[in-house]
Design an enzyme around this catalytic site. Sequence first.
Site, PDB file in Angstrom:
ATOM      1  N   ASP A   2       0.844  -1.196   0.000  1.00 52.34           N
ATOM      2  CA  ASP A   2       0.000   0.000   0.000  1.00 52.34           C
ATOM      3  C   ASP A   2       0.884   1.252   0.000  1.00 52.34           C
ATOM      4  O   ASP A   2       2.027   1.217   0.461  1.00 52.34           O
ATOM      5  CB  ASP A   2      -0.878   0.031   1.264  1.00 52.34           C
ATOM      6  CG  ASP A   2      -2.088  -0.893   1.144  1.00 52.34           C
ATOM      7  OD1 ASP A   2      -2.293  -1.493   0.074  1.00 52.34           O
ATOM      8  OD2 ASP A   2      -2.829  -1.006   2.144  1.00 52.34           O
TER       9      ASP A   2
ATOM     10  N   ARG B  38      -1.458  -0.750  -8.513  1.00 56.08           N
ATOM     11  CA  ARG B  38      -2.790  -0.218  -8.166  1.00 56.08           C
ATOM     12  C   ARG B  38      -2.724   1.309  -8.187  1.00 56.08           C
ATOM     13  O   ARG B  38      -1.854   1.899  -7.566  1.00 56.08           O
ATOM     14  CB  ARG B  38      -3.204  -0.675  -6.769  1.00 56.08           C
ATOM     15  CG  ARG B  38      -4.578  -0.125  -6.336  1.00 56.08           C
ATOM     16  CD  ARG B  38      -4.817  -0.263  -4.839  1.00 56.08           C
ATOM     17  NE  ARG B  38      -4.707  -1.630  -4.387  1.00 56.08           N
ATOM     18  CZ  ARG B  38      -4.319  -1.972  -3.143  1.00 56.08           C
ATOM     19  NH1 ARG B  38      -4.015  -1.044  -2.251  1.00 56.08           N
ATOM     20  NH2 ARG B  38      -4.229  -3.234  -2.800  1.00 56.08           N
TER      21      ARG B  38
HETATM   22  C1  LIG Z   1      -8.836  -1.063  -3.360  1.00 55.62           C
HETATM   23  C2  LIG Z   1      -8.375   0.254  -2.821  1.00 55.62           C
HETATM   24  C3  LIG Z   1      -7.127   0.344  -2.230  1.00 55.62           C
HETATM   25  C4  LIG Z   1      -6.662   1.577  -1.765  1.00 55.62           C
HETATM   26  N1  LIG Z   1      -5.376   1.680  -1.310  1.00 55.62           N
HETATM   27  C5  LIG Z   1      -4.890   2.913  -0.990  1.00 55.62           C
HETATM   28  C6  LIG Z   1      -3.524   3.091  -0.674  1.00 55.62           C
HETATM   29  O1  LIG Z   1      -2.724   2.147  -0.657  1.00 55.62           O
HETATM   30  N2  LIG Z   1      -3.101   4.351  -0.378  1.00 55.62           N
HETATM   31  C7  LIG Z   1      -3.947   5.434  -0.385  1.00 55.62           C
HETATM   32  O2  LIG Z   1      -3.499   6.564  -0.139  1.00 55.62           O
HETATM   33  N3  LIG Z   1      -5.256   5.279  -0.660  1.00 55.62           N
HETATM   34  C8  LIG Z   1      -5.744   4.063  -0.959  1.00 55.62           C
HETATM   35  N4  LIG Z   1      -7.080   3.923  -1.286  1.00 55.62           N
HETATM   36  C9  LIG Z   1      -8.029   5.033  -1.015  1.00 55.62           C
HETATM   37  C10 LIG Z   1      -8.084   6.024  -2.178  1.00 55.62           C
HETATM   38  O3  LIG Z   1      -6.902   6.772  -2.219  1.00 55.62           O
HETATM   39  C11 LIG Z   1      -9.286   6.984  -2.031  1.00 55.62           C
HETATM   40  O4  LIG Z   1      -9.165   7.706  -0.853  1.00 55.62           O
HETATM   41  C12 LIG Z   1     -10.629   6.284  -2.019  1.00 55.62           C
HETATM   42  O5  LIG Z   1     -10.670   5.240  -2.939  1.00 55.62           O
HETATM   43  C13 LIG Z   1     -11.752   7.271  -2.418  1.00 55.62           C
HETATM   44  O6  LIG Z   1     -11.549   7.718  -3.728  1.00 55.62           O
HETATM   45  P1  LIG Z   1     -12.457   7.235  -4.975  1.00 55.62           P
HETATM   46  O7  LIG Z   1     -11.533   6.973  -6.100  1.00 55.62           O
HETATM   47  O8  LIG Z   1     -13.326   6.127  -4.577  1.00 55.62           O
HETATM   48  O9  LIG Z   1     -13.244   8.517  -5.402  1.00 55.62           O
HETATM   49  P2  LIG Z   1     -14.199   9.504  -4.590  1.00 55.62           P
HETATM   50  O10 LIG Z   1     -14.439  10.652  -5.502  1.00 55.62           O
HETATM   51  O11 LIG Z   1     -13.640   9.803  -3.245  1.00 55.62           O
HETATM   52  O12 LIG Z   1     -15.507   8.655  -4.406  1.00 55.62           O
HETATM   53  C14 LIG Z   1     -16.365   8.310  -5.481  1.00 55.62           C
HETATM   54  C15 LIG Z   1     -17.658   7.789  -4.891  1.00 55.62           C
HETATM   55  O13 LIG Z   1     -17.400   6.564  -4.185  1.00 55.62           O
HETATM   56  C16 LIG Z   1     -18.113   6.520  -2.963  1.00 55.62           C
HETATM   57  N5  LIG Z   1     -17.152   6.547  -1.827  1.00 55.62           N
HETATM   58  C17 LIG Z   1     -15.822   6.790  -1.893  1.00 55.62           C
HETATM   59  N6  LIG Z   1     -15.270   6.693  -0.644  1.00 55.62           N
HETATM   60  C18 LIG Z   1     -16.282   6.407   0.194  1.00 55.62           C
HETATM   61  C19 LIG Z   1     -16.350   6.179   1.599  1.00 55.62           C
HETATM   62  N7  LIG Z   1     -15.279   6.220   2.385  1.00 55.62           N
HETATM   63  N8  LIG Z   1     -17.561   5.892   2.141  1.00 55.62           N
HETATM   64  C20 LIG Z   1     -18.681   5.814   1.363  1.00 55.62           C
HETATM   65  N9  LIG Z   1     -18.675   6.018   0.018  1.00 55.62           N
HETATM   66  C21 LIG Z   1     -17.494   6.323  -0.553  1.00 55.62           C
HETATM   67  C22 LIG Z   1     -19.010   7.730  -2.948  1.00 55.62           C
HETATM   68  O14 LIG Z   1     -20.237   7.367  -3.548  1.00 55.62           O
HETATM   69  C23 LIG Z   1     -18.265   8.712  -3.819  1.00 55.62           C
HETATM   70  O15 LIG Z   1     -19.094   9.686  -4.389  1.00 55.62           O
HETATM   71  C24 LIG Z   1      -7.533   2.706  -1.810  1.00 55.62           C
HETATM   72  C25 LIG Z   1      -8.784   2.604  -2.392  1.00 55.62           C
HETATM   73  C26 LIG Z   1      -9.205   1.415  -2.924  1.00 55.62           C
HETATM   74  C27 LIG Z   1     -10.553   1.352  -3.579  1.00 55.62           C
END
Ligand SMILES: Cc1cc2nc3c(=O)[nH]c(=O)nc-3n(C[C@H](O)[C@H](O)[C@H](O)COP(=O)(O)OP(=O)(O)OC[C@H]3O[C@@H](n4cnc5c(N)ncnc54)[C@H](O)[C@@H]3O)c2cc1C
Length: 308
Positions: A134, A184
């Site tokens: 990560d 990723r």
């Molecule tokens: C498989 C995976 C692994 C990850 N690993 C890392 C990592 O190693 N390092 C790192 O910095 N970040 C990591 N993240 C987190 C990432 O950086 C984002 O903070 C997170 O994915 C929210 O961004 P989004 O792309 O979903 O878009 P957003 O614009 O934040 O969300 C899009 C839509 O998804 C839904 N959504 C998103 N988050 C939430 C929530 N918490 N609760 C409810 N609904 C939500 C909502 O409907 C929102 O409108 C990971 C995310 C995923 C999916």
Amino acid sequence: MLGPAILAASRSDKMRRIVSAAPVTKPVVNRFIPGETVDQVIPIVEDLTRKGLEVTLDVVGEDITTVEQSYAARDAYLELIARLAGLGLGEKAEMSVKLSMFGQALEGGHELALANVRPVVEAAAAIGTTVTLDAEDHTTLDSMFAIHEELRRDFPQTGCVIQAYLFRTEADARRLAAAGSRVRIVKGAYKEPAEVAYLDKAEIDKAYVRILKILMEGEGYPMIGSHDPRLIAISQELARTAGRKLDEYEFQMLYGIRSEEHLRLAAEGHRMRVYTAYGTDWYGYFMRRLAEKPANLLFFVRSMITKN
Ligand SMILES: Cc1cc2nc3c(=O)[nH]c(=O)nc-3n(C[C@H](O)[C@H](O)[C@H](O)COP(=O)(O)OP(=O)(O)OC[C@H]3O[C@@H](n4cnc5c(N)ncnc54)[C@H](O)[C@@H]3O)c2cc1C
């Protein structure tokens, strides 16, 4: 505005004590972290894989302060891998690890984290699965990428994460988009300063698309970590344009977020992996989930008020 404040609170010991002790916290936490022990998470893995989904498992606990805790983290992953092997779940479940939990922030932490993560990567490979490193805050990334490169000498399938909000990431993506690599791409979940990261959501999304394009046109295996419907549609389009087949990239989403979308993408024939966190030290992970969607915080606060 709330997001950065929640991320700041995720580093506060006082807030940790208040949130962790609140009687109504647990049911809200369970939405994102469905278990504290291997015994509790295995049925979840069985359920998800039965539905045609794949899994990446994260044992939570990034804020360690002693070398002994880093050994305990390593052993927790080894126990998990042994259990997955016994159930024949190796091929469907990979591991996600945070190097901070393996001691990266302690004295001599780079070598300690490498020594701790190597046996985990080895054990995962022995049951036919992989480990993804990560991405944490930007100060840890040079060490993470160096450990990734070192592990890939013996275990080329070891994956890593890159964060679209960082200015450095397009260059990292170009370096990583090589044959055999698994990368990723996520937006980024930590509180970062304007000197190193885009803070504006639209800028982050644009960077995400530029990086996605580099990965899709490259020779590696892109793993699209996002719940954003627009980015998912763009990923599908970029994959088509790059001539990738459905098994030449995958989607990844977090457990408890947009679960119906996990099933929809899997039903369309996509590889869909659910990032499933478990363990007792869930505070940091939970607070990042609150910060991503302020409505989660309102739900949390409302449940505290109505129960008290
Ligand atoms: C498989 C995976 C692994 C990850 N690993 C890392 C990592 O190693 N390092 C790192 O910095 N970040 C990591 N993240 C987190 C990432 O950086 C984002 O903070 C997170 O994915 C929210 O961004 P989004 O792309 O979903 O878009 P957003 O614009 O934040 O969300 C899009 C839509 O998804 C839904 N959504 C998103 N988050 C939430 C929530 N918490 N609760 C409810 N609904 C939500 C909502 O409907 C929102 O409108 C990971 C995310 C995923 C999916």
